[in-house]
Motif scaffolding. Structure first.
Motif, PDB file in Angstrom:
ATOM      1  N   VAL A  35       0.864  -1.189   0.000  1.00  7.10           N
ATOM      2  CA  VAL A  35       0.000   0.000   0.000  1.00  7.10           C
ATOM      3  C   VAL A  35       0.891   1.227   0.000  1.00  7.10           C
ATOM      4  CG1 VAL A  35      -1.698   1.330   1.321  1.00  7.10           C
ATOM      5  CG2 VAL A  35      -1.904  -1.150   1.179  1.00  7.10           C
ATOM      6  N   LYS A  36       0.653   2.110  -0.982  1.00  7.98           N
ATOM      7  CA  LYS A  36       1.432   3.350  -1.073  1.00  7.98           C
ATOM      8  C   LYS A  36       0.481   4.515  -1.318  1.00  7.98           C
ATOM      9  CE  LYS A  36       4.210   1.469  -4.265  1.00  7.98           C
ATOM     10  NZ  LYS A  36       5.261   1.297  -5.280  1.00  7.98           N
ATOM     11  N   GLU A  37       0.606   5.554  -0.501  1.00  9.12           N
ATOM     12  CA  GLU A  37      -0.185   6.784  -0.674  1.00  9.12           C
ATOM     13  C   GLU A  37      -1.676   6.483  -0.833  1.00  9.12           C
ATOM     14  OE1 GLU A  37       1.702   8.638  -3.979  1.00  9.12           O
ATOM     15  OE2 GLU A  37       3.536   9.095  -2.879  1.00  9.12           O
ATOM     16  N   GLY A  38      -2.168   5.603   0.025  1.00 11.04           N
ATOM     17  CA  GLY A  38      -3.607   5.316   0.048  1.00 11.04           C
ATOM     18  C   GLY A  38      -4.099   4.406  -1.054  1.00 11.04           C
ATOM     19  N   ALA A  39      -3.192   3.868  -1.887  1.00 11.79           N
ATOM     20  CA  ALA A  39      -3.603   2.975  -2.980  1.00 11.79           C
ATOM     21  C   ALA A  39      -2.936   1.616  -2.816  1.00 11.79           C
ATOM     22  CB  ALA A  39      -3.237   3.584  -4.330  1.00 11.79           C
ATOM     23  N   LYS A  40      -3.606   0.581  -3.303  1.00 12.47           N
ATOM     24  CA  LYS A  40      -3.088  -0.784  -3.199  1.00 12.47           C
ATOM     25  C   LYS A  40      -2.399  -1.174  -4.499  1.00 12.47           C
ATOM     26  CE  LYS A  40      -4.523  -5.295  -1.365  1.00 12.47           C
ATOM     27  NZ  LYS A  40      -5.663  -6.062  -0.835  1.00 12.47           N
ATOM     28  N   TYR A  41      -1.199  -1.759  -4.366  1.00 11.85           N
ATOM     29  CA  TYR A  41      -0.404  -2.203  -5.512  1.00 11.85           C
ATOM     30  C   TYR A  41      -0.252  -3.721  -5.455  1.00 11.85           C
ATOM     31  CZ  TYR A  41       0.978   2.656  -6.430  1.00 11.85           C
ATOM     32  OH  TYR A  41       0.982   4.007  -6.742  1.00 11.85           O
ATOM     33  N   TYR A  42      -0.104  -4.346  -6.628  1.00 12.69           N
ATOM     34  CA  TYR A  42       0.095  -5.799  -6.690  1.00 12.69           C
ATOM     35  C   TYR A  42       1.347  -6.098  -7.497  1.00 12.69           C
ATOM     36  CZ  TYR A  42      -1.272  -5.936 -11.615  1.00 12.69           C
ATOM     37  OH  TYR A  42      -1.293  -5.751 -12.972  1.00 12.69           O
ATOM     38  N   TYR A  43       1.919  -7.274  -7.261  1.00 14.22           N
ATOM     39  CA  TYR A  43       3.106  -7.673  -8.027  1.00 14.22           C
ATOM     40  C   TYR A  43       2.679  -8.113  -9.422  1.00 14.22           C
ATOM     41  CZ  TYR A  43       7.210 -10.210  -9.642  1.00 14.22           C
ATOM     42  OH  TYR A  43       8.276 -10.654 -10.394  1.00 14.22           O
ATOM     43  N   ASN A  83      -8.777   0.870   4.981  1.00 13.41           N
ATOM     44  CA  ASN A  83      -7.593   0.061   5.311  1.00 13.41           C
ATOM     45  C   ASN A  83      -6.323   0.630   4.678  1.00 13.41           C
ATOM     46  OD1 ASN A  83      -8.780  -1.831   6.939  1.00 13.41           O
ATOM     47  ND2 ASN A  83      -9.089  -3.357   5.342  1.00 13.41           N
ATOM     48  N   ASN A  84      -6.491   1.268   3.525  1.00 10.64           N
ATOM     49  CA  ASN A  84      -5.323   1.786   2.799  1.00 10.64           C
ATOM     50  C   ASN A  84      -4.869   3.154   3.298  1.00 10.64           C
ATOM     51  OD1 ASN A  84      -5.641  -0.504   1.293  1.00 10.64           O
ATOM     52  ND2 ASN A  84      -6.366   0.517  -0.557  1.00 10.64           N
ATOM     53  N   ILE A  85      -5.753   3.883   4.008  1.00  8.67           N
ATOM     54  CA  ILE A  85      -5.389   5.255   4.396  1.00  8.67           C
ATOM     55  C   ILE A  85      -5.307   5.450   5.912  1.00  8.67           C
ATOM     56  CG2 ILE A  85      -6.469   6.220   2.320  1.00  8.67           C
ATOM     57  CD1 ILE A  85      -8.718   7.248   4.273  1.00  8.67           C
ATOM     58  N   ARG A  86      -5.794   4.447   6.665  1.00 10.91           N
ATOM     59  CA  ARG A  86      -5.949   4.630   8.120  1.00 10.91           C
ATOM     60  C   ARG A  86      -4.658   5.079   8.779  1.00 10.91           C
ATOM     61  NH1 ARG A  86      -7.747  -0.015   8.985  1.00 10.91           N
ATOM     62  NH2 ARG A  86      -9.953   0.456   8.650  1.00 10.91           N
ATOM     63  N   GLU A  87      -3.569   4.405   8.451  1.00  8.68           N
ATOM     64  CA  GLU A  87      -2.290   4.701   9.114  1.00  8.68           C
ATOM     65  C   GLU A  87      -1.821   6.118   8.820  1.00  8.68           C
ATOM     66  OE1 GLU A  87       2.083   2.689   9.186  1.00  8.68           O
ATOM     67  OE2 GLU A  87       0.406   1.338   8.793  1.00  8.68           O
ATOM     68  N   ALA A  88      -1.944   6.535   7.568  1.00  6.68           N
ATOM     69  CA  ALA A  88      -1.405   7.845   7.174  1.00  6.68           C
ATOM     70  C   ALA A  88      -2.346   9.005   7.483  1.00  6.68           C
ATOM     71  CB  ALA A  88      -1.089   7.827   5.681  1.00  6.68           C
ATOM     72  N   LYS A  89      -3.647   8.742   7.517  1.00  6.62           N
ATOM     73  CA  LYS A  89      -4.623   9.846   7.582  1.00  6.62           C
ATOM     74  C   LYS A  89      -5.295  10.031   8.942  1.00  6.62           C
ATOM     75  CE  LYS A  89      -4.395  10.821   3.087  1.00  6.62           C
ATOM     76  NZ  LYS A  89      -3.959  12.114   2.573  1.00  6.62           N
TER      77      LYS A  89
END
Length: 799
Positions: free
Chosen positions: A445-453, A473-479
């Motif tokens: 997860v980067k900058e609120g978005a989910k990335y996959y391999y 889930n993608n932004i909770r930690e940062a926001k």
């Protein structure tokens, strides 16, 4: 591609066809539902002297199917009046009407010859450019559209709904070999945005993605269960909610779906996937063969892995012993490993603990996950080029909280490889290359978005389509800008705050109320607007009943009164703060959560919102401004007194019977939502982003703090009406003495007390009456018995 869908035709009115028709009606689309004509008259038609030429007879199959669907539970339709959007007909008299539709969906029996005949008939009437899709669960497209025109083939795909179409979110889109890319893009978009689904692009391989992986998981268990010496109850205990799967787990799910359905798909994979390295697992074990021969297919034949029997007037569930193939009493399943996970709230955090278990459960999980990881790694690129699509399919189609690659990440990629090696399963080349390239996870997860391999690029790539969602889930930690143990506040950007409940089952205790007040304080000073939104399974089951019970039992009435007043004041702040307040309910929205929904400036409800004032079930009345609000809503509008009194009576009955809306649309009818301001979103993933958009719109439109309202109450006139009703219910044995007492207290509040004539009163006046009634019921022994019973069993007590 601008392609408005105004009307669809559904060909085939069986369980799936009628369900799909109902779901299109749910979203406001006009539907033409067609089926074959009967070959012979039934007894009722013979008795009426009808012939096979009679229109009533010719449409019997389609009408009977649709009516059966509309009566089924759970309902396929948000509101019964939406069924008016569906017109019915038959394939001989009405097929020409498909020239008026924008999309034709074939849902006939899974036989290639019959499907080809249907498509040949469709082509005679279909206008060029009309979409044609099949709901097949595995017949190859190249065979289905063989011999069809170029335009037909360019607009042909599989759109595979899962049953029941209203409730299961998976929508697999499988393009035909000549299907235009713009058609594929449209179907993917429409599934997500309009049908509220998780659209998953799949390849034209047997069983596509969801059933290929899901049936592997079940067949793998069928082979493991005897090897590990597990009972069916033990497997269901290990494969249910503890790992984020439905309560029905494995064997109960097979009973509900039907063993014959599962066998049909498994046989299809076994016959058509000769290169599948796990082909042997799709061969049916002996006990399954025996069950099929005995017609022990599950719910449809009254017995499967489980069997309901009535003994001495009591219902008992028996379980099938897979060794003797005889039914025996249910056995309780217990494992030490599962005890270790009880304090772990988030399912994703349990997997590391489960695979380290030293008992039979730990062994089961190591084998089970090792087999699953070994299987899914080899399905790429066979059934999908992107690994996230497999996870999406399992979450949306089988109700898994986490997909296989997410679980593998949670255990650790290298630890997962060790599980595979223990089962002598080789590691796929691409997994080894991923680790060698420095990528230690399938997802980041980067900058609120989910990335996959991504296998081709050997790097993490952003999962497409996220821009229309806000995933907490993608932004909770940062926001997160503020939190306590029961809730947190995130800044979503543009001055909009989100208050997320994080208590057990999102109950509304002191910490959650503190967070709501803090969020409104911040929005009124430093920020601009507030959303109450979360992405748990349910929005909230209501106030913290355990806390109410403890205070009442210990007779801490001053403290209880203060707590109820604090709850009321918090709910009223949602209505009368100087900033816009938006609430985003979904799933269970009971009691206090319903009260909050009725007081926010705007509701952005998920279509699947089950909302109601359910306090009667535990012997109290709504005490968090709900009783007051129903009285106020009954008095609103320029209506005659008799109309308002009738509305008041209906609202009283709804509260006194703890009526719960079975969809957000039904909540309009019950008075919980208002059509002029509250809106419904079909896709829950879009809910918080939609709420944020509406919060900004309210601000741009010049939001002004509301002025307190007055409610017209009818005093003795309404009270007399209520008392006569509760008295007759008790006399007819429809209500107990205590039911009557609770209902009379509610009636007193909603009537505005014992006033001699209709009077306008303040909301605070009604809130005080409501709190007084609530408090008095908390001193009643029978109410405390009801609360205690609910806390212990989760079921209401009638005493």
């Amino acid at each position: 591609m601008k392609r408005p869908i105004k009307k669809v035709a559904v060909i085939g009115s069986g369980i799936m066809g009628s369900g799909i028709a109902c779901h299109f009606a749910n979203i406001g689309v006009e539907v033409l539902l067609l089926d074959i004509i009967p070959r012979e008259l039934n007894e009722a038609e013979k008795a009426k002297g009808l012939t096979l030429e009679n229109k009533f007879v010719r449409n019997r199959i389609v009408n009977d199917s649709l009516n059966a669907s509309l009566k089924s539970k759970p309902s396929p339709i948000y509101d019964l009046k939406f069924a008016e959007r569906i017109s019915t007909g038959n394939l001989e008299d009405d097929l020409h009407k498909i020239k008026e539709v924008d999309w034709i969906i074939e849902v006939v029996i899974e036989r290639l010859d019959i499907k080809q005949q249907v498509f040949e008939k469709i082509e005679k009437f279909r206008k060029p450019g009309t979409l044609v899709t099949s709901n097949t669960s595995g017949i190859p497209i190249k065979f289905m559209n063989e011999g069809r025109s170029a335009d037909f083939q360019q607009h042909f795909a599989v759109t595979h709904f899962f049953n029941p179409p209203r409730y299961l979110k998976l929508f697999e889109v499988v393009p035909g070999p000549d299907c235009k890319q713009e058609v594929v893009d449209f179907l993917m978009m429409y599934g997500e945005k309009f049908l509220g689904k998780t659209s998953v692009l799949a390849k034209d391989t047997p069983a596509f993605i969801g059933n290929r992986v899901g049936i592997f998981g079940i067949m793998s268990l069928f082979h493991q269960v005897k090897e590990l010496g597990l009972t069916i109850e033990e497997v269901d205990k290990l494969t249910g909610p503890v790992i984020g799967r439905p309560k029905s787990a494995t064997f109960r799910t097979v009973d509900v779906v039907g063993l014959d359905t599962l066998v049909h798909v498994a046989n299809g994979i076994h016959e058509n996937c000769k290169d599948d390295e796990s082909i042997g697992l799709f061969k049916l074990p002996e006990f399954i063969d025996t069950m099929v021969k005995n017609k022990w297919l599950g719910s449809k034949t009254k017995q499967g892995f489980y069997k309901m029997v009535v003994e001495n007037g009591k219902k008992n569930i028996l379980s099938l012993d897979l060794n003797t193939l005889e039914y025996r009493p249910n056995k309780r399943a217990n494992f030490a490993t599962l005890e270790l996970t009880k304090s772990i709230d988030h399912v994703i955090d349990r997997f590391k603990v489960l695979v380290k278990g030293k008992d039979k459960a730990g062994e089961f999980y190591r084998k089970n996950f090792g087999a699953m990881f070994g299987y899914v790694q080899n399905r790429i690129p066979e059934i999908s080029d992107e690994l996230y699509r497999l996870d999406d399919a399992m979450k949306a189609g089988f109700g898994w909280e986490n997909g296989p690659f997410e679980i593998w990440d949670a255990i650790g990629v290298e630890a997962g490889i060790e599980l595979m090696k223990a089962e002598n399963l080789p590691v796929a080349k691409w997994v080894t290359e991923m680790l060698e390239s420095g990528n230690k996870n399938f997802y980041t997860v980067k900058e609120g978005a989910k990335y996959y391999y991504s296998i081709p690029s050997k790097k993490q790539e952003k999962i497409p389509g996220q821009d229309s969602f806000i995933i907490l889930n993608n932004i909770r930690e940062a926001k997160t800008i503020w939190s306590n143990p029961g809730a947190s506040i995130q800044h979503l950007g543009d001055g909009v705050l989100n208050i997320e409940f994080q208590s057990k089952m999102n109950t509304l205790g002191g910490e959650v109320l503190q967070a709501i007040n803090k969020g409104i304080d911040l929005a009124e000073t430093e920020y601009d607007a507030v959303i109450l939104g979360n992405q748990a399974a349910n929005f909230s089951v209501g106030a913290n009943l355990g806390m109410v019970f403890m205070m009442a039992v210990e007779q801490e009435y001053d403290e209880l009164n203060f707590s109820v007043k604090y709850f009321q004041d918090t709910v009223m702040r949602l209505r009368y703060s100087s900033c816009p307040t938006i609430i985003a309910p979904h799933g269970f929205t009971f009691g206090g959560a319903c009260e909050m929904s009725m007081h926010a400036d705007k509701v952005i409800a998920a279509a699947e919102t089950y909302i109601g004032l359910v306090e009667f079930g535990v012997g109290i009345i709504p005490g968090g401004a709900g009783s007051k609000e129903m009285a106020l809503r009954a008095s609103e509008g320029v209506l005659k007194d008799d109309v308002k009194l009738n509305k008041l009576r209906n609202y009283f009955i709804n509260v006194a019977t703890a009526k719960v809306a079975t969809s957000a649309y039904e909540a309009y009818d019950l008075g919980f939502f208002k059509e002029y301001k509250d809106i419904v979103v079909v896709n829950r993933d879009r809910q918080i982003a939609t709420a944020k958009r509406h919060a900004i719109q309210l601000l741009e439109d010049g939001y002004t703090q509301p002025i307190p309202k007055k409610a017209l109450v009818y005093g003795q006139q309404a009270l007399g009406m209520f008392l006569v009703g509760t008295d007759s219910l008790e006399k007819g044995n429809y209500a107990s003495e205590h039911d009557k007492k609770i209902a009379n207290k509610l009636g007193y509040v909603m009537a505005g007390g014992n006033l001699s004539e209709p009077t306008y009163v303040s909301e605070q006046y009604l809130l005080d009456l409501e709190r007084e009634a609530f408090m008095s019921l908390c001193t009643e022994r029978k109410t405390l018995e009801r609360i205690e019973h609910m806390l212990k069993t989760g079921k209401p007590l009638r005493n």
